[in-house]
Design an enzyme around this catalytic site. Structure first.
Site, PDB file in Angstrom:
ATOM      1  N   SER A 133       0.874  -1.180   0.000  1.00 43.13           N
ATOM      2  CA  SER A 133       0.000   0.000   0.000  1.00 43.13           C
ATOM      3  C   SER A 133       0.907   1.224   0.000  1.00 43.13           C
ATOM      4  O   SER A 133       2.093   1.119   0.370  1.00 43.13           O
ATOM      5  CB  SER A 133      -0.860  -0.017   1.268  1.00 43.13           C
ATOM      6  OG  SER A 133      -1.442   1.248   1.510  1.00 43.13           O
ATOM      7  N   TYR A 146      -2.083  -1.494  10.402  1.00 42.39           N
ATOM      8  CA  TYR A 146      -2.067  -1.632   8.940  1.00 42.39           C
ATOM      9  C   TYR A 146      -0.737  -1.123   8.384  1.00 42.39           C
ATOM     10  O   TYR A 146      -0.073  -1.787   7.586  1.00 42.39           O
ATOM     11  CB  TYR A 146      -3.241  -0.835   8.360  1.00 42.39           C
ATOM     12  CG  TYR A 146      -3.441  -0.983   6.867  1.00 42.39           C
ATOM     13  CD1 TYR A 146      -4.228  -2.009   6.348  1.00 42.39           C
ATOM     14  CD2 TYR A 146      -2.848  -0.097   5.966  1.00 42.39           C
ATOM     15  CE1 TYR A 146      -4.429  -2.140   4.977  1.00 42.39           C
ATOM     16  CE2 TYR A 146      -3.036  -0.228   4.604  1.00 42.39           C
ATOM     17  CZ  TYR A 146      -3.831  -1.243   4.114  1.00 42.39           C
ATOM     18  OH  TYR A 146      -4.022  -1.379   2.743  1.00 42.39           O
TER      19      TYR A 146
HETATM   20  P1  NAP Z   1     -11.313  -6.384  -0.013  1.00 39.54           P
HETATM   21  O1  NAP Z   1     -12.175  -6.063  -1.185  1.00 39.54           O
HETATM   22  O2  NAP Z   1     -11.880  -6.273   1.353  1.00 39.54           O
HETATM   23  O3  NAP Z   1     -10.667  -7.816  -0.235  1.00 39.54           O
HETATM   24  C1  NAP Z   1      -9.796  -8.389   0.708  1.00 39.54           C
HETATM   25  C2  NAP Z   1      -9.963  -9.884   0.665  1.00 39.54           C
HETATM   26  O4  NAP Z   1      -9.128 -10.456   1.685  1.00 39.54           O
HETATM   27  C3  NAP Z   1     -11.398 -10.302   0.953  1.00 39.54           C
HETATM   28  O5  NAP Z   1     -11.801 -11.324   0.089  1.00 39.54           O
HETATM   29  C4  NAP Z   1     -11.298 -10.766   2.396  1.00 39.54           C
HETATM   30  O6  NAP Z   1     -12.282 -11.714   2.753  1.00 39.54           O
HETATM   31  C5  NAP Z   1      -9.913 -11.376   2.423  1.00 39.54           C
HETATM   32  N1  NAP Z   1      -9.493 -11.549   3.803  1.00 39.54           N
HETATM   33  C6  NAP Z   1      -9.606 -10.677   4.826  1.00 39.54           C
HETATM   34  N2  NAP Z   1      -9.219 -11.242   5.983  1.00 39.54           N
HETATM   35  C7  NAP Z   1      -8.863 -12.519   5.677  1.00 39.54           C
HETATM   36  C8  NAP Z   1      -8.412 -13.626   6.454  1.00 39.54           C
HETATM   37  N3  NAP Z   1      -8.286 -13.555   7.766  1.00 39.54           N
HETATM   38  N4  NAP Z   1      -8.140 -14.773   5.824  1.00 39.54           N
HETATM   39  C9  NAP Z   1      -8.302 -14.884   4.494  1.00 39.54           C
HETATM   40  N5  NAP Z   1      -8.753 -13.889   3.705  1.00 39.54           N
HETATM   41  C10 NAP Z   1      -9.038 -12.717   4.297  1.00 39.54           C
HETATM   42  O7  NAP Z   1     -10.018  -5.439   0.006  1.00 39.54           O
HETATM   43  P2  NAP Z   1      -9.125  -4.832  -1.171  1.00 39.54           P
HETATM   44  O8  NAP Z   1      -9.304  -3.371  -1.123  1.00 39.54           O
HETATM   45  O9  NAP Z   1      -9.292  -5.576  -2.432  1.00 39.54           O
HETATM   46  O10 NAP Z   1      -7.678  -5.117  -0.541  1.00 39.54           O
HETATM   47  C11 NAP Z   1      -6.820  -6.131  -1.030  1.00 39.54           C
HETATM   48  C12 NAP Z   1      -5.398  -5.815  -0.586  1.00 39.54           C
HETATM   49  O11 NAP Z   1      -5.008  -4.561  -1.159  1.00 39.54           O
HETATM   50  C13 NAP Z   1      -5.240  -5.672   0.924  1.00 39.54           C
HETATM   51  O12 NAP Z   1      -4.021  -6.247   1.336  1.00 39.54           O
HETATM   52  C14 NAP Z   1      -5.209  -4.165   1.125  1.00 39.54           C
HETATM   53  O13 NAP Z   1      -4.496  -3.801   2.262  1.00 39.54           O
HETATM   54  C15 NAP Z   1      -4.504  -3.730  -0.148  1.00 39.54           C
HETATM   55  N6  NAP Z   1      -4.751  -2.332  -0.513  1.00 39.54           N
HETATM   56  C16 NAP Z   1      -6.000  -1.893  -0.782  1.00 39.54           C
HETATM   57  C17 NAP Z   1      -6.191  -0.570  -1.115  1.00 39.54           C
HETATM   58  C18 NAP Z   1      -7.543  -0.017  -1.445  1.00 39.54           C
HETATM   59  O14 NAP Z   1      -7.648   1.208  -1.567  1.00 39.54           O
HETATM   60  N7  NAP Z   1      -8.581  -0.799  -1.608  1.00 39.54           N
HETATM   61  C19 NAP Z   1      -5.108   0.305  -1.174  1.00 39.54           C
HETATM   62  C20 NAP Z   1      -3.840  -0.192  -0.872  1.00 39.54           C
HETATM   63  C21 NAP Z   1      -3.674  -1.514  -0.551  1.00 39.54           C
HETATM   64  P3  NAP Z   1     -13.671 -11.197   3.410  1.00 39.54           P
HETATM   65  O15 NAP Z   1     -14.241 -10.184   2.476  1.00 39.54           O
HETATM   66  O16 NAP Z   1     -14.452 -12.422   3.565  1.00 39.54           O
HETATM   67  O17 NAP Z   1     -13.264 -10.575   4.722  1.00 39.54           O
END
Ligand code: NAP
Length: 251
Positions: A133, A146
């Site tokens: 991130s 985080y």
């Molecule tokens: P998201 O839509 O919430 O997807 C995250 C996925 O990880 C979900 O399927 C979630 O499952 C799963 N997950 C969460 N806790 C878990 C666990 N204990 N065991 C197994 N799976 C688990 O989030 P996203 O925005 O796509 O984020 C994906 C990655 O990108 C993350 O590492 C996040 O930090 C990073 N990121 C995101 C952003 C952003 O702006 N969105 C920016 C920078 C970095 P559930 O939905 O069932 O909980």
């Protein structure tokens, strides 16, 4: 025949958001995708002609079992993507949430690297992509766990890159700013309530205040960068962090 035909790709947290876009992109390019999530994503795996692997990454034993199962399938590309956010001032941050976040976003990628790197080395080719991130590079208040996990993940990326480089395995991190996913939609709603402003204003005034380009990022844009870093064209790139952040960290 796609660019990743014959390759097997494990994407953690593939049921939603960035992981979903990455899983779809690799499947489109011919890879066999191991679709991991904590919740049932078997229909998605079926749609992508892949394999569903369920595990709660908050439990080190489940991560170990996932690593063993995936290693037996011969993973060429590991995408450590699963994650979640919790916002609280540091002195009120619950220890169990801190530990859970570090486990899911730093220790699980470490465990999966341990499980899958030996096979990549044996085959003389591999890619590890860690979804960090901008908060792996800079900080914002109230996100201590985080930000610590993501900074740690970048440290892990660089260390494993040095160890794996001589074996044809590259290891890189992607550092997105705000991507339009369920994780961010949830934060927009929370902040709108806290600040007493409409959700559209949260994106504009809070999330995009630092950005040169005033829009949220599409998950598919992150997926395209992941495809490039996993491709042959990127074989000279390792130990690097790639912001995809609308200019957020340029300031
Ligand atoms: P998201 O839509 O919430 O997807 C995250 C996925 O990880 C979900 O399927 C979630 O499952 C799963 N997950 C969460 N806790 C878990 C666990 N204990 N065991 C197994 N799976 C688990 O989030 P996203 O925005 O796509 O984020 C994906 C990655 O990108 C993350 O590492 C996040 O930090 C990073 N990121 C995101 C952003 C952003 O702006 N969105 C920016 C920078 C970095 P559930 O939905 O069932 O909980």
């Amino acid at each position: 025949m796609g660019a990743f035909s014959g390759r097997t790709v494990l994407v953690t947290g593939a049921g939603s958001g960035i992981g979903l876009a990455i899983a779809r992109a690799f499947a489109r390019e011919g890879a066999r995708v191991l679709v991991h999530d904590v919740r049932d994503a078997s229909r998605l795996a079926e749609e992508l002609s892949g394999v569903f692997l369920q595990a709660d990454l908050a439990d080190p034993k489940e991560v170990e079992a996932l690593g063993k199962e995936a290693a037996a399938m011969g993973v060429d590309v590991l995408v450590n993507n699963a994650g979640f956010q919790h916002i609280a001032p540091v002195e009120e941050f619950p220890l169990e949430v801190w530990q859970r976040m570090l486990q899911v976003m730093l220790t699980a990628p470490f465990q999966l690297t341990q499980a899958l790197l030996p096979g990549m080395k044996r085959r003389g080719w591999g890619r590890i992509l860690n979804i960090a991130s901008i908060h792996g590079l800079v900080a914002s208040p109230f996100k201590s766990a985080y930000i610590s996990a993501k900074h740690g993940l970048i440290g892990l990326t660089k260390t494993v890159a040095l160890e794996a480089g001589p074996h044809g395995v590259t290891v890189n991190a992607i550092a997105p700013a705000y991507v339009r996913t369920p994780l961010v939609e949830g934060q927009i709603q929370d902040q709108a309530k806290t600040l007493g402003i409409p959700p559209e204003e949260v994106a504009e005034k809070v999330f995009l205040a630092q950005a040169a380009i005033k829009r949220l990022i599409a998950p598919e844009e992150v997926a395209e960068l992941a495809l490039f870093l996993a491709s042959e064209k990127a074989s000279a790139i390792t130990g690097a962090v790639f912001p995809i952040d609308l200019g957020w960290t340029a300031r």
